[in-house]
Design a protein around this motif. Structure first.
Motif, short mmCIF file in Angstrom:
data_model
loop_
_atom_site.label_atom_id
_atom_site.label_comp_id
_atom_site.label_asym_id
_atom_site.label_seq_id
_atom_site.Cartn_x
_atom_site.Cartn_y
_atom_site.Cartn_z
N LYS A 121 0.84 -1.20 0.00
CA LYS A 121 0.00 0.00 0.00
C LYS A 121 0.88 1.25 0.00
O LYS A 121 1.94 1.26 0.62
CB LYS A 121 -0.91 0.00 1.22
CG LYS A 121 -1.89 -1.18 1.22
CD LYS A 121 -2.59 -1.32 2.55
CE LYS A 121 -3.63 -2.40 2.53
NZ LYS A 121 -3.14 -3.74 2.47
N PHE A 163 -9.40 -1.32 6.26
CA PHE A 163 -8.50 -0.40 5.59
C PHE A 163 -7.44 0.02 6.61
O PHE A 163 -7.78 0.52 7.68
CB PHE A 163 -9.24 0.84 5.09
CG PHE A 163 -10.24 0.53 4.01
CD1 PHE A 163 -9.91 0.67 2.68
CD2 PHE A 163 -11.51 0.08 4.34
CE1 PHE A 163 -10.84 0.38 1.68
CE2 PHE A 163 -12.45 -0.21 3.36
CZ PHE A 163 -12.11 -0.07 2.02
N GLU A 167 -4.06 3.82 4.38
CA GLU A 167 -5.07 3.97 3.34
C GLU A 167 -5.94 5.18 3.69
O GLU A 167 -6.49 5.27 4.78
CB GLU A 167 -5.91 2.70 3.22
CG GLU A 167 -5.07 1.53 2.72
CD GLU A 167 -5.83 0.24 2.66
OE1 GLU A 167 -6.37 -0.09 1.59
OE2 GLU A 167 -5.89 -0.45 3.70
N ASP A 171 -10.09 6.27 -0.11
CA ASP A 171 -9.84 4.97 -0.72
C ASP A 171 -11.02 4.02 -0.49
O ASP A 171 -11.16 3.01 -1.17
CB ASP A 171 -8.57 4.32 -0.14
CG ASP A 171 -7.29 5.04 -0.56
OD1 ASP A 171 -7.34 5.87 -1.50
OD2 ASP A 171 -6.25 4.77 0.06
#
Length: 180
Positions: A121, A163, A167, A171
């Protein structure tokens, strides 16, 4: 069992059954006022403003477990969030979100939405390296790794997706829209 089985104390001290939020899409997030991710409050509030009339609610749970980045008392936390980010979604009293003293809701959330990693990520490699150097024990299970871990809950109280801190709130937007 679903999230409606749990209750939590609002930041004003009032105990609330999460059944109160039945039928709403929820984001449940652990927060902190002195974290590099604290500016996520702004985008969480924007998501709330954009979708609250369609059934989205956000439940913020301040936590001081990660770098002692939420040292204030509940009233201080609430004032900080309102003054700096205009937060008007529900805030709850400070809780632990990992370990033996974690609020049962967060045990449930992490059991139903396991950790999926950080390194793939954006920004995740830095947080992973920090955790590996300073808190390697955080990386060995599905527990919450840092502030601003977000859990998306459907209208029936099921955990849909997790998440991680790195993030951004936006998102989640596509997943939120799919549930609304």
């Amino acid at each position: 069992m679903g999230i409606y089985e749990f209750s939590a104390e609002r930041i004003n001290g009032q105990e609330v059954s999460l059944e109160k939020y039945k039928g709403e899409v929820l984001i449940i997030v652990n927060t902190a006022s002195k974290c590099g991710f604290t500016p996520q409050y702004e985008d969480l509030q924007k998501l709330y403003d954009r979708y609250k009339d369609k059934g989205l609610n956000i439940l913020g749970f301040p936590c001081n477990q990660f770098g002692e980045q939420e040292p204030g008392q509940n009233q201080e936390v609430e004032t900080f969030c309102q003054l700096n980010y205009g937060v008007n979604f529900p805030l709850f009293s400070k809780v632990d979100v990992r370990g033996s003293q974690a609020h049962p809701l967060f045990h449930y959330l992490t059991m139903n939405a396991p950790f999926t990693g950080l390194v793939d990520k954006p920004g995740g490699r830095m947080l992973h390296a920090k955790l590996q150097a300073e808190h390697p024990e955080f990386l060995i299970d599905d527990s919450i790794k840092w502030n601003f871990t977000k859990f998306l809950i459907d209208r029936e109280g099921n955990v849909v997706k997790r998440f991680e801190s790195v993030e951004a709130p936006f998102d989640m937007e596509q997943d939120i829209e799919a549930l609304l």
